[in-house]
Design a protein around this motif. Structure first.
Motif, PDB file in Angstrom:
ATOM      1  N   ALA B 130      -3.912   2.721   1.845  1.00  0.00           N
ATOM      2  CA  ALA B 130      -4.319   2.879   3.244  1.00  0.00           C
ATOM      3  C   ALA B 130      -4.671   4.329   3.519  1.00  0.00           C
ATOM      4  CB  ALA B 130      -3.191   2.409   4.173  1.00  0.00           C
ATOM      5  N   ASN B 131      -3.908   5.232   2.955  1.00  0.00           N
ATOM      6  CA  ASN B 131      -4.188   6.655   3.128  1.00  0.00           C
ATOM      7  C   ASN B 131      -5.516   7.054   2.459  1.00  0.00           C
ATOM      8  OD1 ASN B 131      -3.448   9.379   3.910  1.00  0.00           O
ATOM      9  ND2 ASN B 131      -3.189   9.737   1.694  1.00  0.00           N
ATOM     10  N   ALA B 132      -5.764   6.461   1.311  1.00  0.00           N
ATOM     11  CA  ALA B 132      -6.973   6.832   0.557  1.00  0.00           C
ATOM     12  C   ALA B 132      -8.224   6.243   1.182  1.00  0.00           C
ATOM     13  CB  ALA B 132      -6.849   6.385  -0.893  1.00  0.00           C
ATOM     14  N   THR B 133      -8.117   5.017   1.715  1.00  0.00           N
ATOM     15  CA  THR B 133      -9.310   4.342   2.227  1.00  0.00           C
ATOM     16  C   THR B 133      -9.444   4.425   3.740  1.00  0.00           C
ATOM     17  OG1 THR B 133      -8.128   2.233   2.413  1.00  0.00           O
ATOM     18  CG2 THR B 133      -9.247   2.698   0.318  1.00  0.00           C
ATOM     19  N   GLY B 134      -8.360   4.794   4.410  1.00  0.00           N
ATOM     20  CA  GLY B 134      -8.420   4.854   5.866  1.00  0.00           C
ATOM     21  C   GLY B 134      -8.337   3.486   6.512  1.00  0.00           C
ATOM     22  N   GLN B 135      -7.905   2.471   5.738  1.00  0.00           N
ATOM     23  CA  GLN B 135      -7.779   1.116   6.270  1.00  0.00           C
ATOM     24  C   GLN B 135      -6.414   0.553   5.886  1.00  0.00           C
ATOM     25  OE1 GLN B 135     -11.240  -0.326   4.063  1.00  0.00           O
ATOM     26  NE2 GLN B 135     -12.189  -0.880   6.008  1.00  0.00           N
ATOM     27  N   GLN B 136      -5.815  -0.190   6.826  1.00  0.00           N
ATOM     28  CA  GLN B 136      -4.586  -0.888   6.475  1.00  0.00           C
ATOM     29  C   GLN B 136      -4.941  -2.015   5.520  1.00  0.00           C
ATOM     30  OE1 GLN B 136      -1.443   0.059   7.369  1.00  0.00           O
ATOM     31  NE2 GLN B 136      -2.562   1.843   8.148  1.00  0.00           N
ATOM     32  N   VAL B 137      -4.110  -2.201   4.507  1.00  0.00           N
ATOM     33  CA  VAL B 137      -4.491  -3.145   3.452  1.00  0.00           C
ATOM     34  C   VAL B 137      -3.473  -4.266   3.329  1.00  0.00           C
ATOM     35  CG1 VAL B 137      -5.730  -1.391   2.137  1.00  0.00           C
ATOM     36  CG2 VAL B 137      -3.313  -1.827   1.643  1.00  0.00           C
ATOM     37  N   ASN B 138      -4.014  -5.397   2.896  1.00  0.00           N
ATOM     38  CA  ASN B 138      -3.188  -6.553   2.528  1.00  0.00           C
ATOM     39  C   ASN B 138      -3.160  -6.561   1.006  1.00  0.00           C
ATOM     40  OD1 ASN B 138      -1.880  -8.979   2.223  1.00  0.00           O
ATOM     41  ND2 ASN B 138      -3.597 -10.237   2.935  1.00  0.00           N
ATOM     42  N   LEU B 139      -2.091  -6.011   0.423  1.00  0.00           N
ATOM     43  CA  LEU B 139      -2.042  -5.784  -1.014  1.00  0.00           C
ATOM     44  C   LEU B 139      -1.698  -7.069  -1.774  1.00  0.00           C
ATOM     45  CD1 LEU B 139      -2.137  -3.755  -3.369  1.00  0.00           C
ATOM     46  CD2 LEU B 139       0.323  -3.389  -3.022  1.00  0.00           C
ATOM     47  N   LYS B 140      -2.522  -7.339  -2.769  1.00  0.00           N
ATOM     48  CA  LYS B 140      -2.261  -8.459  -3.663  1.00  0.00           C
ATOM     49  C   LYS B 140      -2.156  -7.886  -5.075  1.00  0.00           C
ATOM     50  CE  LYS B 140      -2.789 -11.455  -0.406  1.00  0.00           C
ATOM     51  NZ  LYS B 140      -1.586 -12.149   0.137  1.00  0.00           N
ATOM     52  N   VAL B 141      -1.020  -8.096  -5.715  1.00  0.00           N
ATOM     53  CA  VAL B 141      -0.800  -7.548  -7.050  1.00  0.00           C
ATOM     54  C   VAL B 141      -0.983  -8.654  -8.089  1.00  0.00           C
ATOM     55  CG1 VAL B 141       0.838  -6.441  -8.600  1.00  0.00           C
ATOM     56  CG2 VAL B 141       0.781  -5.807  -6.179  1.00  0.00           C
ATOM     57  N   VAL B 142      -1.761  -8.363  -9.104  1.00  0.00           N
ATOM     58  CA  VAL B 142      -1.984  -9.306 -10.198  1.00  0.00           C
ATOM     59  C   VAL B 142      -1.466  -8.666 -11.481  1.00  0.00           C
ATOM     60  CG1 VAL B 142      -3.702 -10.580 -11.525  1.00  0.00           C
ATOM     61  CG2 VAL B 142      -4.035 -10.212  -9.066  1.00  0.00           C
ATOM     62  N   VAL B 143      -0.594  -9.373 -12.165  1.00  0.00           N
ATOM     63  CA  VAL B 143      -0.113  -8.872 -13.456  1.00  0.00           C
ATOM     64  C   VAL B 143      -1.150  -9.250 -14.521  1.00  0.00           C
ATOM     65  CG1 VAL B 143       1.692  -9.013 -15.201  1.00  0.00           C
ATOM     66  CG2 VAL B 143       2.291  -9.093 -12.766  1.00  0.00           C
ATOM     67  N   ASP B 144      -1.737  -8.209 -15.104  1.00  0.00           N
ATOM     68  CA  ASP B 144      -2.827  -8.423 -16.078  1.00  0.00           C
ATOM     69  C   ASP B 144      -2.545  -7.558 -17.303  1.00  0.00           C
ATOM     70  OD1 ASP B 144      -5.121  -8.739 -17.485  1.00  0.00           O
ATOM     71  OD2 ASP B 144      -6.487  -8.072 -15.908  1.00  0.00           O
ATOM     72  N   PRO B 145      -1.997  -8.137 -18.367  1.00  0.00           N
ATOM     73  CA  PRO B 145      -1.656  -7.341 -19.561  1.00  0.00           C
ATOM     74  C   PRO B 145      -2.858  -6.646 -20.193  1.00  0.00           C
ATOM     75  CG  PRO B 145      -0.623  -9.505 -19.647  1.00  0.00           C
ATOM     76  CD  PRO B 145      -1.595  -9.539 -18.501  1.00  0.00           C
ATOM     77  N   SER B 146      -4.066  -7.118 -19.896  1.00  0.00           N
ATOM     78  CA  SER B 146      -5.237  -6.508 -20.534  1.00  0.00           C
ATOM     79  C   SER B 146      -5.472  -5.069 -20.075  1.00  0.00           C
ATOM     80  CB  SER B 146      -6.491  -7.346 -20.248  1.00  0.00           C
ATOM     81  OG  SER B 146      -6.863  -7.256 -18.893  1.00  0.00           O
ATOM     82  N   VAL B 147      -4.887  -4.666 -18.964  1.00  0.00           N
ATOM     83  CA  VAL B 147      -5.074  -3.274 -18.528  1.00  0.00           C
ATOM     84  C   VAL B 147      -4.196  -2.322 -19.344  1.00  0.00           C
ATOM     85  CG1 VAL B 147      -5.665  -3.999 -16.196  1.00  0.00           C
ATOM     86  CG2 VAL B 147      -3.316  -3.342 -16.717  1.00  0.00           C
ATOM     87  N   ILE B 148      -3.238  -2.856 -20.116  1.00  0.00           N
ATOM     88  CA  ILE B 148      -2.358  -2.126 -21.043  1.00  0.00           C
ATOM     89  C   ILE B 148      -1.332  -1.277 -20.293  1.00  0.00           C
ATOM     90  CG2 ILE B 148      -2.206  -0.495 -22.953  1.00  0.00           C
ATOM     91  CD1 ILE B 148      -5.037  -1.328 -23.744  1.00  0.00           C
ATOM     92  N   GLY B 149      -1.820  -0.447 -19.387  1.00  0.00           N
ATOM     93  CA  GLY B 149      -0.906   0.393 -18.617  1.00  0.00           C
ATOM     94  C   GLY B 149      -1.611   0.947 -17.407  1.00  0.00           C
ATOM     95  N   GLY B 150      -0.814   1.346 -16.389  1.00  0.00           N
ATOM     96  CA  GLY B 150      -1.433   1.894 -15.188  1.00  0.00           C
ATOM     97  C   GLY B 150      -1.873   0.798 -14.233  1.00  0.00           C
ATOM     98  N   ILE B 151      -2.683   1.192 -13.243  1.00  0.00           N
ATOM     99  CA  ILE B 151      -3.110   0.248 -12.203  1.00  0.00           C
ATOM    100  C   ILE B 151      -4.598   0.464 -11.925  1.00  0.00           C
ATOM    101  CG2 ILE B 151      -2.844  -0.385  -9.757  1.00  0.00           C
ATOM    102  CD1 ILE B 151       0.024   0.547  -9.896  1.00  0.00           C
ATOM    103  N   VAL B 152      -5.308  -0.640 -11.634  1.00  0.00           N
ATOM    104  CA  VAL B 152      -6.654  -0.530 -11.088  1.00  0.00           C
ATOM    105  C   VAL B 152      -6.625  -1.262  -9.746  1.00  0.00           C
ATOM    106  CG1 VAL B 152      -7.424  -2.543 -12.426  1.00  0.00           C
ATOM    107  CG2 VAL B 152      -9.105  -1.035 -11.359  1.00  0.00           C
ATOM    108  N   ALA B 153      -7.020  -0.540  -8.698  1.00  0.00           N
ATOM    109  CA  ALA B 153      -6.980  -1.103  -7.348  1.00  0.00           C
ATOM    110  C   ALA B 153      -8.401  -1.236  -6.812  1.00  0.00           C
ATOM    111  CB  ALA B 153      -6.156  -0.200  -6.435  1.00  0.00           C
ATOM    112  N   THR B 154      -8.664  -2.398  -6.159  1.00  0.00           N
ATOM    113  CA  THR B 154      -9.977  -2.645  -5.573  1.00  0.00           C
ATOM    114  C   THR B 154      -9.802  -2.931  -4.083  1.00  0.00           C
ATOM    115  OG1 THR B 154     -10.726  -3.626  -7.650  1.00  0.00           O
ATOM    116  CG2 THR B 154     -12.072  -4.039  -5.707  1.00  0.00           C
ATOM    117  N   VAL B 155     -10.439  -2.105  -3.270  1.00  0.00           N
ATOM    118  CA  VAL B 155     -10.405  -2.311  -1.819  1.00  0.00           C
ATOM    119  C   VAL B 155     -11.855  -2.394  -1.346  1.00  0.00           C
ATOM    120  CG1 VAL B 155      -9.595  -1.443   0.407  1.00  0.00           C
ATOM    121  CG2 VAL B 155      -8.289  -0.964  -1.687  1.00  0.00           C
ATOM    122  N   GLY B 156     -12.268  -3.611  -1.007  1.00  0.00           N
ATOM    123  CA  GLY B 156     -13.678  -3.768  -0.644  1.00  0.00           C
ATOM    124  C   GLY B 156     -14.559  -3.395  -1.830  1.00  0.00           C
ATOM    125  N   ASP B 157     -15.456  -2.409  -1.614  1.00  0.00           N
ATOM    126  CA  ASP B 157     -16.332  -1.966  -2.702  1.00  0.00           C
ATOM    127  C   ASP B 157     -15.754  -0.770  -3.462  1.00  0.00           C
ATOM    128  OD1 ASP B 157     -18.185  -3.900  -2.037  1.00  0.00           O
ATOM    129  OD2 ASP B 157     -19.214  -2.613  -0.604  1.00  0.00           O
TER     130      ASP B 157
END
Lengths: 181, 175
Positions: B130-157
């Protein structure tokens, strides 16, 4: 019967005063005069015709001689022309042979130059192909090494990324995103 | 399926869940089911096979979710699968999630991680996004072992990528 016949016949008397070979004087005179008259007439009337005939004959012979001379000259000219033509033919033959030799030499030189150029081009292509193949093999090898390196790195990371490391990365991500605005 | 029909299904599911008073829970369960559906060829084939009778496909859904999801979630998925729209299930659910988020003035944020996040991490990640995008977010977390480590977040575009997978891909490209 003439005198020889008379003598042969034996009818002449050798004692006679008439000479068996020599005619009488009167006969000689009359005969001489008659002969002069005849020769004079012949000289007067037949002479010009004879002279003209002789002149014509002379002219005809001269014309024949001239014609023969002209024919001889013409034959000599033709012979000279033929000899000259033969000389020209020989010269033309020599020239044609020289031209053919020159063209053959040019063709051989062009062919050699073309073959040399083709050989050089083929060598250059072969060298370029070899270099390209070497580059391609190098690229493929590098890509293969890169892929294997990435695969190995991924496996090592997957093995070394324990729970604490995962949590640390998550915390780092949250902190990094939170600090950006 | 056309966008209008997908929107129609999404609106219907949204209204049912809101009427049941379980929108937040159903929305979250549907989102996680949609991601499982996308990542599993066997599940996708089983729920979209026209040769399998509708009641059989619905039985598969009920046996899979069982007591691991609310009854409303199971019934909604079973209804979509039974009507032969199983192929459009992810789009319908994503549309429902977007609709639910907009109803609360929130932007859907999807975060993929190799391991599950704690509730505290979810809360702090939502705040950070929310701080980074300036929008309140509805966070959905997906456990995806293919990312190996860390996080990739998608908010809109907007995509914020901090995964080991992406760094490995970059390293591979450089090599």
């Amino acid at each position: 019967m003439n005198i020889y016949g008379v003598i042969a016949a034996g009818n002449i008397d050798p004692s006679e005063s008439v000479h068996p070979l020599w005619p009488p004087a009167a006969e000689l005179i009359y005969g001489g005069i008659a002969s002069l008259i005849i020769f004079s007439l012949l000289w007067k009337f037949a002479g010009p015709a004879a002279k003209k005939g002789m002149a014509d004959r002379t002219a005809r012979i001269q014309a024949d001689l001239d014609a023969a001379d002209t024919a001889l000259t013409s034959a000599r000219t033709e012979a000279a022309d033929i000899r000259r033509a033969a000389g020209d033919i020989e010269a033309e033959r020599a020239r044609l042979l020289a031209d053919a030799d020159a063209q053959a030499a040019d063709i051989i030189a062009d062919g050699r130059a073309r073959i040399d150029a083709e050989v050089a081009d083929l060598e250059a292509r072969a060298a370029a192909d070899a270099a390209s193949m070497g580059d391609r093999l190098g690229d493929e090898l590098r890509a293969e090494i890169a892929g294997l390196s990435a695969e190995v790195t991924q496996r090592l990371l997957a093995e070394t990324l324990d729970e604490s490391a995962q949590q640390q990365m998550i915390e780092d991500f949250i902190q990094k995103v939170g600090s950006s605005s | 399926m056309s966008d209008a029909r997908i929107e129609g299904y999404a609106r219907a599911l949204f209204e049912i869940a809101r009427a049941e008073g379980t929108l937040d829970e159903v929305e979250d369960e549907l989102f996680r089911f949609a991601r499982s559906y996308e990542s599993s060829d066997a599940l996708r084939n089983a729920l979209t096979d026209e040769m399998v009778p509708a009641d059989r496909r619905q039985g598969i859904v009920e046996s899979l979710l069982g007591d691991r999801a609310t009854a409303t979630t199971v019934q909604l998925i079973s209804m979509v699968v039974g009507s032969g729209r199983g192929r459009d299930l992810p789009e319908i659910i994503d549309s429902l999630v977007a609709r639910a988020s907009h109803s609360k003035d929130l932007e859907v944020a999807e975060a993929r991680s190799a391991v599950a996040l704690t509730d505290d991490q979810k809360t702090r990640l939502a705040a950070a996004l929310a701080n980074a995008t300036g929008q309140q977010v509805n966070l959905k977390v997906v456990v995806d072992p293919s990312v190996i480590g860390g996080i990739v977040a998608t908010v809109g575009d907007t995509v914020i990528d901090g995964t080991v997978r992406t760094r490995l891909d970059q390293l591979k490209s450089r090599l």
